[in-house]
Design an enzyme around this catalytic site. Structure first.
Site, PDB file in Angstrom:
ATOM      1  N   HIS A   1       0.834  -1.200   0.000  1.00  0.00           N
ATOM      2  CA  HIS A   1       0.000   0.000   0.000  1.00  0.00           C
ATOM      3  C   HIS A   1       0.873   1.256   0.000  1.00  0.00           C
ATOM      4  O   HIS A   1       2.082   1.188   0.235  1.00  0.00           O
ATOM      5  CB  HIS A   1      -0.935   0.022   1.216  1.00  0.00           C
TER       6      HIS A   1
ATOM      7  N   LYS B   1      -0.599   4.831   4.526  1.00  0.00           N
ATOM      8  CA  LYS B   1      -1.454   3.875   5.249  1.00  0.00           C
ATOM      9  C   LYS B   1      -0.885   3.635   6.639  1.00  0.00           C
ATOM     10  O   LYS B   1       0.304   3.391   6.798  1.00  0.00           O
ATOM     11  CB  LYS B   1      -1.568   2.560   4.474  1.00  0.00           C
TER      12      LYS B   1
END
Length: 268
Positions: free
Chosen positions: A156, A160
């Site tokens: 990600h 995040k």
């Protein structure tokens, strides 16, 4: 069907903006509220400003007002924020679509309990593709239950804040359940140093964070002489937003209940 009056939590964030754009484009939905955190510099701005549109809906931190004007609240924020919004939704009988990740087990229990009073969909990933992938994993896990090591690798963007991702955990839970286990019994989160030989009964997790990766997930079934990889890659957040709207439409037919995207898509 009357237009769904939908409010968006975390409206100035990346996902919030995508949700606003999706609601404005949907013929069966109306933007009824745009909730942002207290202290946000965007408070008071029109919710459509980033699109160059005037919606007549201003960003606010007043959850009570938002819930008084909306029938649905779509929430992709953080656990503590979502739980505060849940309390207001219960007071105002607002239906909830929750895509927030990082909840503890006691917090998840609060969400399940709320389903006795209001209708809500909770899923770590609203993408149709990811939820179909879960069915593939359920089948694969049963076929590869013996003689194959299972690893879940996710990647990600740098912003995040939780790891492993909610989707990776959902994949692990699906595999564990398909093989008669719980994830708590078999998960290994990262490895470092002298770990010894791999325990074949475990499910390993690895998390990558960098750049602007929207979300990549691969489940590896590694046997002797062969490897099977099941991968889902998100190119944008559009699939999450469209899935959230699909979840809201599903809730239109329910007064109360705790659901997930498997229910929404009829995959159970």
């Amino acid at each position: 069907m009357s237009s769904m009056k939908i409010a968006i939590a975390g409206a100035s964030g990346r996902m919030g903006r995508m949700l606003i754009e999706a609601v404005l484009a949907a013929p069966d939905a109306t933007l009824a509220g745009a909730l942002d955190r207290t202290g946000s510099p965007q408070l008071g701005q029109d919710a459509g400003a980033f699109l160059g549109k005037q919606t007549g809906v201003a960003l606010t931190d007043d959850i009570e007002r938002v819930c008084a004007e909306a029938d649905y609240l779509i929430d992709f924020t953080r656990p503590e924020g979502t739980l505060a919004h849940l309390d207001a939704a219960l007071r105002h009988d607002v239906k909830l679509v929750i895509g927030t990740t990082g909840f503890s087990e006691p917090q998840k229990a609060q969400l399940r309990a709320a389903g006795g009073k209001i209708a809500l969909v909770f899923s770590a990933n609203m993408s149709v593709g990811v939820n179909v992938t879960m069915k593939l994993l359920e089948f694969a896990a049963k076929q590869f239950a013996q003689g194959y090591d299972i690893e879940i690798i996710e990647a990600h963007h740098r912003h995040k804040v939780d790891a492993p991702s909610g989707t990776a955990l959902m994949m692990g839970e699906t595999i564990a359940a398909a093989t008669g286990r719980t994830l708590d019994d078999c998960a290994v989160y990262g490895r470092h140093g002298v770990t010894g030989e791999r325990d074949p009964s475990t499910i390993g997790f690895s998390a990558i964070r960098g750049g602007d990766i929207v979300g990549d997930h691969t489940v590896l079934f590694a046997g002797i002489g062969e490897r099977i990889e099941i991968t889902h890659k998100s190119a944008s957040r559009v699939s999450y937003a469209q899935g959230a709207l699909r979840a809201a439409r599903f809730l239109a037919g329910h007064q109360a209940g705790f659901f997930d995207m498997q229910d929404v898509l009829g995959l159970r």
